[in-house]
Design an enzyme around this catalytic site. Structure first.
Site: not given
Ligand code: F6R
Length: 613
Positions: A2, A27, A74, A100-101, A486, A490, A493, A509, A608
């Protein structure tokens, strides 16, 4: 997602609002509308479909005036249609609202208003807001006060803009929580308001960003800001850079930080249009899941890479628990070389933000070759993974620019929860009461995410304490075991600190040998079915001299006495907790990396979209 735009000043509001909406088009939205004050009368144009449709409506029946607001929607409550599109007029026709919300308590408020004689004209939650404002206006209250009193009754996170033909010299805008921002722009004898800066950037670079629970009364000459409790606020005017990339970053230092904060909005959009709160049912039409197919499925194999695979691990717990279907999670780069056992009664579900990850696509190809039913949960519309699948769930996060995935992690968690409920419903393994409760709990998610975001300063303090660490261990169990993975991913990386996620029960273990004063341990110890086990992990780590950072549920005074640092989380239904608990871990990694002065958005060696094997 939205979007909101508003204008007050000497120029014609209509083209300014339409152009502003156009700037928010990227968006995504499924309907659009505007309201303009024309000769002391509010004129509304709105319909389902794209802005071209709205422009056509305006061409057919032109509308001009010096005050106007617009919205791209949306669908959350009610299908995309003219009657559900914003703006929403009240019964008198004198007040109009865009929003929005999600109004979490809209069913209760609607029942209350209906009993007072209000006749609803849409299926939206938003409409309660305009009727509440009118309720207070009817007692001779001024518009800002009526809006303030109405907003105090809403549960959830909101961005709201209101216009009244009885007080044509002002627009009232407010932000509660984090359902997207509310930004007010200063011009020469004119003012703008929007949910996002790009909508108004062509007109001004002087902006005020409303904080949560602040309300702005905007006239063509300026604005006054007050809290929802009615206390005047001194605001600061920011001069924003012209560079469109910097502008897109808004008030944030990095895209990753912005995207972490966008999660209230992306989670709102994730449930938008997919949840029928009244019936307590889920709709995922693009999945092409019929009752016959749901009965036929014998097994689901989730395949993905990196962050997406962690989402898959949470999905396994959810689908097995709710839909009673066996689920395997397979790292995509392993799947195709293992001669996996899948057949035409197996669903292979690929999760991928980009929809272009080579390993994930190769796994899908292998699944196709073996005759499996192919589903995809993807963010990028039109990506290869979406195209080759038999059915898909699109993540409603909008573009993710930071290389480290954040909002495209929490969205699939909620998608998988909805999928689990839908599968369970179609397979007849869920009683009505449980189904309704599970669906109802979805309403809480955006606001819970917002409440975590409000505690960023506390997380930053912990980040300062850990900034020079060289290693870090993350422990979780059950549904939050993948949250530990996760959190660790984070951190490693973007900060280049060695971090490992571990199933807490495995500590004894092996990894316990690592614990000493130089090995901080992040323990996810929420009030959930694994709480006691996690609590004992804290004791064990402390007994070996480790520094413990605990993620704990508000009010857990016991943990406060044991852990060195506590990051508090609001109480959350445990099956939805991974989408909430990961947020402080994203912020922790972000702040550690930012404090170390690193390139957060483009960490070394990472891309990415990984389109090579
Ligand atoms: C971590 C990260 C990567 C992606 C992975 C899969 O922050 O971004 O581990 O999650 O490369 O990417 P997608 O989801 O685009 O298949």
């Amino acid at each position: 997602m939205c979007g909101i735009v508003g204008y007050i000043g000497p120029r014609d509001a209509t083209p300014i609002v339409l152009n502003g909406l156009k700037r928010l088009e990227y968006r995504g939205y499924d309907s659009a509308g505007l309201a303009v004050l024309q000769n002391s009368h509010i004129e509304v144009r709105r319909d389902a479909g794209k802005l071209a449709r709205l422009s056509a409506l305006v061409n057919e029946a032109p509308v001009h005036g010096h005050v106007g607001i617009g919205h791209t929607r949306w669908a959350t409550h009610g299908a995309p249609s003219a009657r559900n599109a914003h703006p929403h007029l009240g019964m008198t026709g004198n007040v109009v609202v865009v929003h929005n919300g999600i109004v979490e308590n809209f069913l209760e408020l609607r029942a209350e208003l209906s009993a007072e004689g209000v006749v609803f004209k849409s299926d939206t939650d938003t409409e309660v807001i305009v009727h509440l404002v009118e309720r207070y206006l009817a007692t001779d209250t001024a518009l800002p006060e009526a809006v303030r009193r109405a907003l105090l009754l809403l549960k959830g996170a909101h961005g709201v803009v209101v216009l009244s033909s009885k007080e044509p010299d002002k627009i009232v805008a407010a932000r509660i929580g984090n359902a997207g921002g509310v930004v007010v722009g200063f011009g020469e004898g004119e003012m703008f308001v929007a949910s996002d800066m790009p909508a108004i950037l062509e007109h001004t670079r002087q902006m005020v960003f409303l904080e949560s629970r602040q309300m702005a009364v905007i006239t063509s000459q300026g604005l006054e800001v007050q809290t929802l409790e009615g206390k005047a606020v001194q605001y600061e005017i920011h001069s924003v850079a012209w560079d469109p990339v910097a502008a897109e970053k808004g008030e944030y230092r990095h895209f990753m930080q912005k995207e972490i904060h966008e999660q209230v909005r992306s989670l709102t959009d994730t449930i938008a249009g997919r949840v029928d709160f009244e019936e307590g049912r889920i709709r995922l039409p693009e999945l092409n899941l019929t009752p016959e197919l749901a009965q036929r499925i014998r097994k689901i194999v989730i395949t993905a890479c990196g962050t997406a695979s962690h989402a898959g691990m949470v999905g396994k717990v959810l689908i097995e628990r709710i839909a009673r279907l066996p689920v395997e999670v397979d790292i995509a780069s392993e799947f195709r070389y293992r001669d996996p056992i899948v057949d035409h009664d197996t669903v292979v579900l690929a999760i991928s933000q980009s929809g272009e990850t080579a390993d994930t696509l190769a796994a899908m190809e292998e699944a196709r070759r073996k005759g499996a039913i192919l589903w995809a949960n993807v963010n990028v519309i039109g990506s290869q993974a979406m195209r080759v699948a038999d059915g898909y769930i699109s993540m409603q996060t909008g573009p993710e620019i930071g290389v480290a995935s954040t909002k495209a992690y929490t969205a699939p968690l909620v998608d998988l929860y909805m999928l689990a409920v839908l599968l369970a419903d179609l397979r007849g393994v869920l009683d009505e009461q449980t189904r309704r409760r599970l669906v109802n709990d979805l309403r809480l998610v955006p606001d819970l995410a917002g409440r975590c975001l409000d505690r960023e300063a506390e997380v930053e303090k912990v980040a300062r304490a850990l900034v020079n660490t060289r290693h870090c261990l993350y422990l979780g169990r059950g549904i939050n075991m993948p949250t530990a993975y996760e959190g660790a991913l984070k951190l490693k990386e973007i900060s280049y600190i060695h971090a490992e996620g571990y199933p807490a029960g495995e500590m004894k273990h092996g990894p316990i040998a690592l614990i000493d004063k130089d090995m901080p341990v992040v323990v996810i110890a929420l009030r959930d079915p694994w709480y006691e086990k996690m609590f004992s992990q804290i004791e064990q780590a402390k007994a070996r001299g480790g520094t413990v950072v605990a993620l704990a549920t508000d009010g857990d005074s016991l943990i406060a006495t044991k852990a060195d640092h506590v990051v508090w989380l609001p109480e959350t239904p445990w099956m939805l907790s991974p989408a909430i608990a990961v947020i402080p871990l994203q912020m922790l990694a972000y702040h550690i990396a930012a404090l170390r002065g690193l390139d957060v958005d483009q960490p070394r060696n990472l891309a990415k979209s990984v389109t090579v094997e």
